[in-house]
Design a protein around this motif. Structure first.
Motif, PDB file in Angstrom:
ATOM      1  N   ASN A 112       0.813  -1.210   0.000  1.00 17.60           N
ATOM      2  CA  ASN A 112       0.000   0.000   0.000  1.00 17.60           C
ATOM      3  C   ASN A 112       0.851   1.267   0.000  1.00 17.60           C
ATOM      4  N   GLY A 113       0.467   2.198  -0.864  1.00 20.51           N
ATOM      5  CA  GLY A 113       1.149   3.482  -0.922  1.00 20.51           C
ATOM      6  C   GLY A 113       2.443   3.458  -1.703  1.00 20.51           C
ATOM      7  N   ARG A 114       2.697   2.369  -2.415  1.00 21.32           N
ATOM      8  CA  ARG A 114       3.960   2.326  -3.186  1.00 21.32           C
ATOM      9  C   ARG A 114       3.693   1.839  -4.597  1.00 21.32           C
ATOM     10  N   TRP A 115       4.267   2.583  -5.547  1.00 25.45           N
ATOM     11  CA  TRP A 115       4.211   2.226  -6.967  1.00 25.45           C
ATOM     12  C   TRP A 115       5.638   2.181  -7.486  1.00 25.45           C
ATOM     13  N   VAL A 116       5.947   1.144  -8.248  1.00 26.39           N
ATOM     14  CA  VAL A 116       7.314   0.952  -8.742  1.00 26.39           C
ATOM     15  C   VAL A 116       7.263   0.745 -10.250  1.00 26.39           C
ATOM     16  N   PHE A 117       8.165   1.428 -10.969  1.00 20.03           N
ATOM     17  CA  PHE A 117       8.199   1.345 -12.427  1.00 20.03           C
ATOM     18  C   PHE A 117       9.631   1.089 -12.892  1.00 20.03           C
ATOM     19  N   HIS A 118       9.747   0.158 -13.830  1.00 24.52           N
ATOM     20  CA  HIS A 118      11.044  -0.136 -14.447  1.00 24.52           C
ATOM     21  C   HIS A 118      11.174   0.776 -15.663  1.00 24.52           C
ATOM     22  N   VAL A 119      12.070   1.761 -15.590  1.00 23.48           N
ATOM     23  CA  VAL A 119      12.104   2.801 -16.630  1.00 23.48           C
ATOM     24  C   VAL A 119      13.334   2.719 -17.526  1.00 23.48           C
ATOM     25  N   TYR A 120      14.172   1.751 -17.277  1.00 20.65           N
ATOM     26  CA  TYR A 120      15.344   1.620 -18.152  1.00 20.65           C
ATOM     27  C   TYR A 120      15.936   0.235 -18.017  1.00 20.65           C
ATOM     28  N   SER A 121      16.334  -0.373 -19.148  1.00 17.75           N
ATOM     29  CA  SER A 121      17.082  -1.629 -19.157  1.00 17.75           C
ATOM     30  C   SER A 121      18.250  -1.481 -20.104  1.00 17.75           C
ATOM     31  N   VAL A 122      19.386  -1.942 -19.673  1.00 22.27           N
ATOM     32  CA  VAL A 122      20.586  -1.794 -20.498  1.00 22.27           C
ATOM     33  C   VAL A 122      20.466  -2.567 -21.802  1.00 22.27           C
ATOM     34  N   CYS A 123      19.665  -3.651 -21.804  1.00 29.07           N
ATOM     35  CA  CYS A 123      19.535  -4.446 -23.028  1.00 29.07           C
ATOM     36  C   CYS A 123      18.959  -3.628 -24.176  1.00 29.07           C
ATOM     37  N   ASP A 124      18.145  -2.622 -23.837  1.00 29.70           N
ATOM     38  CA  ASP A 124      17.560  -1.796 -24.888  1.00 29.70           C
ATOM     39  C   ASP A 124      18.591  -0.954 -25.603  1.00 29.70           C
ATOM     40  N   THR A 125      19.743  -0.784 -24.996  1.00 31.44           N
ATOM     41  CA  THR A 125      20.756   0.112 -25.567  1.00 31.44           C
ATOM     42  C   THR A 125      21.921  -0.631 -26.210  1.00 31.44           C
ATOM     43  N   LEU A 126      21.987  -1.954 -26.018  1.00 31.70           N
ATOM     44  CA  LEU A 126      23.168  -2.688 -26.503  1.00 31.70           C
ATOM     45  C   LEU A 126      23.138  -2.907 -28.003  1.00 31.70           C
ATOM     46  N   GLY A 127      21.950  -2.946 -28.609  1.00 30.32           N
ATOM     47  CA  GLY A 127      21.873  -3.140 -30.050  1.00 30.32           C
ATOM     48  C   GLY A 127      22.267  -4.525 -30.489  1.00 30.32           C
ATOM     49  N   CYS A 128      21.910  -5.548 -29.721  1.00 32.48           N
ATOM     50  CA  CYS A 128      22.235  -6.918 -30.115  1.00 32.48           C
ATOM     51  C   CYS A 128      21.524  -7.253 -31.425  1.00 32.48           C
TER      52      CYS A 128
END
Length: 954
Positions: free
Chosen positions: A636-652
């Motif tokens: 209660n009273g807490r919201w958590v968001f994943h706003v960045y992942s390094v995999c999105d930037t690696l360009g595999c």
């Protein structure tokens, strides 16, 4: 003898050797104990006595100023005059001159003594001299200016300079002849010499030296500078200022000048007071200031701040420097020297204060004997009143008298032992508040008697603080009973926060407590609020946002960047509630934490968004109060968001997969087995270049970060193209540590891909070194066909696993090699032909082409049995006198010429062939010298010639 403003001629032994009496200035100074001053006819000034010598000698055990000491005779003509001038026009003129010649010394002249020798003849005749000396002075600084007009040559003995009675300081102007005085200088102005002669010490070594743009405060009683506009805004505890005032009495203000000389920090102003007391720069000394942005000064103050605040990243962009140099107290009795430096940039401000030798004084300047501490002003009250409209801490406010005994002492202690002790105490009494003390101010009243007698009191107050938190610890020893009025506690200026220890008698202080330790009371006094249990507690680096309507923080510079959906930020602006940005190198999360949220009819939004609107989320609730009881993570009273992942930037790529091995990277797909020996290496060589590429995923699977790899030159790192890491070298500014060697058959470019060699005696990290090379054959045979169509002969060398280069054979019709044959051409028999053999794709600074042998055949076959040699073993065929080797073995182009011919009883066409080898220039001479012999070319049969035109194609 002395007239007003001039010296009259006088005689002594037939010789005019007059001297003035004490000047008007010196009559006054003599009353103050300063020696008088005398102007001598013979071109010098003395201070202690008249002097009649016309033979110059500076080491006379006297203080002497001699602009030109020689035997002069004003009976024959000219004038000698003097004056002391305090007119504003003259003082402005000499002040400007001193500032021009001594730009780093703040100075304003208060007096100018001028002595002039105008067209005074030499005693021996033969010419006259015009010169002037100006003694420029303020109370603490003195300068000499020598001005020279027309000075005739003379055979008399002369001298120009100055000397002191103790022989410590002297100077002689180094001129070979007296006329040179008019054209020489020590300040780059012909006929003028200038000296600083007051002998006053330099500023203390810890002070910043005076600068080029130093501005002086004018001498005045309780005066101030005019408004000083700052080039860069100075931030002072949440307030920003673009102007400042320098007050003579030892302090700085921001909004207005202030003439107060009695120190009182309760002036409702922002004040910086390095030494607030009554000073008087009319009696001497200087008060000067400047805003300095020179790199040397900024580096110095930046280093000072980093020394004193090592954990705060800072680089100064501006330094405002104010110096009080030898300024007397108003009541006399000594002088003070101190300096304040405002060192700041856009985001941080620091104050540096330096003190020199400061005399003791009985004047007021900013703990109280009667058992309490105040912050803004001293207070002598002995009747305790906590609600006095002041911030007061009173461990035992009572009338005490340390004249009868006992001691009252205090100190500010930052020693690690004391800080550890008070930190432990605070953490014991306030276990839910994270805290580490950075300072402890300790005031102790030890066995101090009551004023009315009857006993003594022993107690102590400790002010414990960090940057954002403050605590009071009060310790009580033996407290005697007393009938005097007393009080113990604290109060604030607005009476909002106050506390009185609830005991009925003073001795009970030693046995009472609010923390279950007899004789000790502790209070949290910084005013910070408590937080709901689900919020993160306050930390040591907590910064408060100032109160305002719809306000916002200043830019907050983050020590570690936060990545928010692909964009990286190093600063943030924050408003109320609590948001936590949690980040690592690989991931970023945003935590919203809500306490008790009151209902409101105002518009509200709980939300995040990105500048490109690609990523956004809105917490969809009916009422704002629901934020405290809702969640996306079941808390209660807490919201958590994943706003960045390094995999999105690696360009595999499609041949790779994002995977974690100590860190995230692009690994190989299942079924692609890593090969740590070669990493799927592919090599390509062409001309003087080489490229090696490695598989990125195989490097990752072998725990080799490709970012750490480089060629022999560490600056030549790899570049990523799709799923491969490319390393490249060439001879066009990208050598990258490549070496060039040769053997009997090839020349070879060599380099290696390697990782940084770890430091230290041992390492357990993997180190990689992959050597690769590009080999090129040294010897080639080139044929140039001759036929109907004109074409250049070209051969391209391309060996598997080896490098390639190109050789061209080009015919020209001129000796300058500017007009090559093109298309269909006709060449007459016995016409001179010029041939160039050019090698392309190699470094001409390292490699040369050498013609070993060249020959002609009647058919397009270099091995045909009928042939005619043109060049044999690098030299012309001695049997053909028309052949000339024009250039060989010194460049990538070799040249030769011969006269056209045809083969007897064969085709009217010829085909040229050359055997060429490449040579490394660094190994020495590439081609031998040819010395033509006496043999001539063999005469060909007449029937071998045709009169018809021959069409040649190359």
């Amino acid at each position: 003898m002395v007239g007003r403003g001039g010296l009259e001629p006088c005689k002594a032994g037939g010789r005019a050797i007059g001297s003035s009496g004490p000047s008007h200035k010196d009559s006054r100074q003599t009353q103050d104990g300063v020696p008088p001053l005398r102007v001598n006819n013979n071109g010098f000034i003395t201070f202690t006595e008249q002097m009649f010598s016309y033979v110059p000698f500076l080491n006379s055990r006297r203080d002497i100023i001699a602009p030109m000491w020689t035997d002069l005779d004003n009976r024959q003509g000219g004038t000698i005059s003097y004056r002391e001038d305090t007119s504003s026009a003259v003082l402005v003129q000499v002040t400007a001159a001193v500032k021009q010649y001594f730009p780093n010394i703040p100075f304003t002249a208060t007096s100018a003594f001028v002595a002039t020798w105008d067209s005074v003849p030499y005693y021996s005749g033969g010419g006259e001299a015009t010169f002037q000396v100006v003694l420029v002075s303020s109370v603490h600084r003195s300068f000499i200016l020598f001005n020279y007009g027309v000075i005739a040559a003379t055979r008399q003995i002369w001298l120009a300079g100055y000397y002191t009675m103790d022989s410590v300081n002297s100077f002689t102007i180094p001129a070979a002849g007296v006329p040179e005085l008019s054209s020489s200088s020590n300040i780059n102005e012909n006929g003028r010499w200038s000296f600083r002669v007051d002998g006053s010490p330099n500023l203390p070594t810890m002070f910043l030296p005076f600068g080029d743009r130093e501005v002086l405060n004018p001498p005045s009683e309780d005066g101030s500078s005019d408004v000083i506009y700052l080039q860069q805004t100075f931030k002072y505890f949440g307030r920003s200022y673009n102007q400042i005032f320098v007050n003579n009495n030892g302090y700085l203000t921001f909004t207005e000048p202030l003439s107060a000389y009695d120190p009182s920090l309760v002036s409702a102003r922002d004040i910086i007071a390095p030494l607030w007391t009554r000073l008087d720069n009319r009696q001497g000394g200087t008060i000067s200031y400047r805003e300095d942005t020179r790199s040397a000064v900024l580096a110095q103050v930046t280093a000072a701040v980093k020394q004193y605040f090592p954990n705060i990243p800072f680089a100064a962009t501006t330094a405002f420097v104010v110096t009080w140099d030898s300024v007397p107290y108003h009541n006399g009795g000594g002088v003070v020297s101190f300096q304040v430096v405002l060192a700041y940039n856009v985001h941080r401000s620091f104050i540096l204060i330096y003190y020199g030798d400061n005399a003791e004084t009985g004047q007021p300047w900013l703990v109280n004997n009667n058992g309490y501490l105040t912050f803004t002003e001293p207070l002598s009250a002995y009747v305790p009143i906590l609600n006095s409209g002041r911030d007061i801490i009173a461990p035992l406010w009572n009338r005490l008298d340390n004249r009868q005994g006992g001691t009252i002492s205090y100190r500010e202690d930052t020693s690690s032992a004391v800080l550890a002790q008070v930190t432990a105490a605070v953490q014991q009494y306030f276990p839910n508040i994270p805290f580490a003390a950075t300072s402890a101010f300790v005031a102790t009243w030890d066995s101090v008697p009551y004023y009315s007698g009857g006993g003594v009191a022993t107690f102590q107050v400790v002010l414990v603080s960090s940057v954002h938190r403050s605590f009071i610890l009060i310790n009580y020893g033996d407290i005697a009973e007393t009938e005097q009025i007393w009080q113990a506690g604290y109060s604030t200026v607005n009476s909002v926060n106050s506390f009185t220890i609830p005991v009925t008698s003073a001795p009970e202080l030693s046995s009472s407590s609010n923390i279950n330790v007899n004789g000790r009371w502790s209070f949290h006094v910084d005013g910070s609020p408590n937080l709901p249990a689900n919020l993160l507690p306050f930390g040591n680096g907590e910064t408060l946002i100032r109160t305002s309507d719809a306000g916002n923080s200043e830019a907050i510079l983050l020590q570690q960047p936060v990545t928010f959906f692909g964009r990286t930020y190093t600063q943030i602006f924050e408003v109320t509630f609590q948001v936590v940005l949690v980040s690592s190198v690989d991931h970023s999360f945003t935590l919203f934490t809500y306490g008790n949220i009151a209902e409101t009819t105002q518009l509200w939004l709980a939300h995040y968004d990105t500048e490109d609107a690609v990523h956004s989320y809105t917490i969809s609730l009916t009422t704002v109060s629901e934020l405290s009881s809702s969640s996306n993570v079941n808390v209660n009273g807490r919201w958590v968001f994943h706003v960045y992942s390094v995999c999105d930037t690696l360009g595999c790529t499609g041949n790779e997969v994002c995977r974690f091995r100590d860190a995230y990277g692009c690994g190989c797909l299942e079924g692609q087995r890593p090969n740590p020996k070669t990493f799927d290496a592919i090599e390509f060589c062409a001309s003087s270049t080489g490229t090696m590429s490695l598989s990125r995923c195989q490097l990752f699977e072998s725990d080799v970060p490709f970012e750490t790899l480089h060629l022999n030159d560490p600056s030549c790192s790899g570049t990523l193209e799709n799923d491969r890491v490319l390393f490249h070298f060439d001879n066009e500014g990208h050598v990258c540590g490549t070496t060039l060697t040769s053997n009997s058959t090839h020349f070879i470019y060599q380099n290696s891909i390697q990782s940084n060699l770890p430091a230290g005696v041992i390492t357990r990290e993997r180190w990689m070194n992959i050597a690769f090379s590009c080999a090129y054959p040294l010897i080639q045979t080139l044929s140039m066909p001759m036929g109907i169509k004109a074409e250049q002969g070209v051969v391209s060398i391309d060996l598997p696993g080896q490098g390639t280069y190109h050789i061209r054979m080009i015919p020209y019709n001129d000796a300058q090699f500017t007009s090559p044959y093109e298309g269909n051409v006709e060449v007459q028999v016995n016409q001179q032909i010029y041939v160039a053999v050019e090698v392309e794709g190699v470094d001409r600074s390292q490699i040369a082409a050498v013609l070993d042998n060249c020959w002609a055949t009647p058919v397009n076959d270099s091995d045909f049995q009928i042939r005619w040699n043109l060049i044999v073993r690098e030299c012309p065929n001695p049997e053909d006198g028309t052949v000339e080797v024009l250039q060989n073995g010194i460049d990538t182009t070799s040249r030769f010429s011969f006269r056209m011919f045809t083969f007897t009883r064969a085709s009217d066409r010829i085909f040229l062939h050359c055997q060429v080898h490449l040579c490394l220039v660094q190994n020495g001479r590439c081609a031998q010298s040819c010395h033509p012999g006496n043999r001539r070319r063999r005469r060909r049969s007449l029937d071998s010639y045709h009169s018809a035109a021959i069409t040649m194609g190359f």
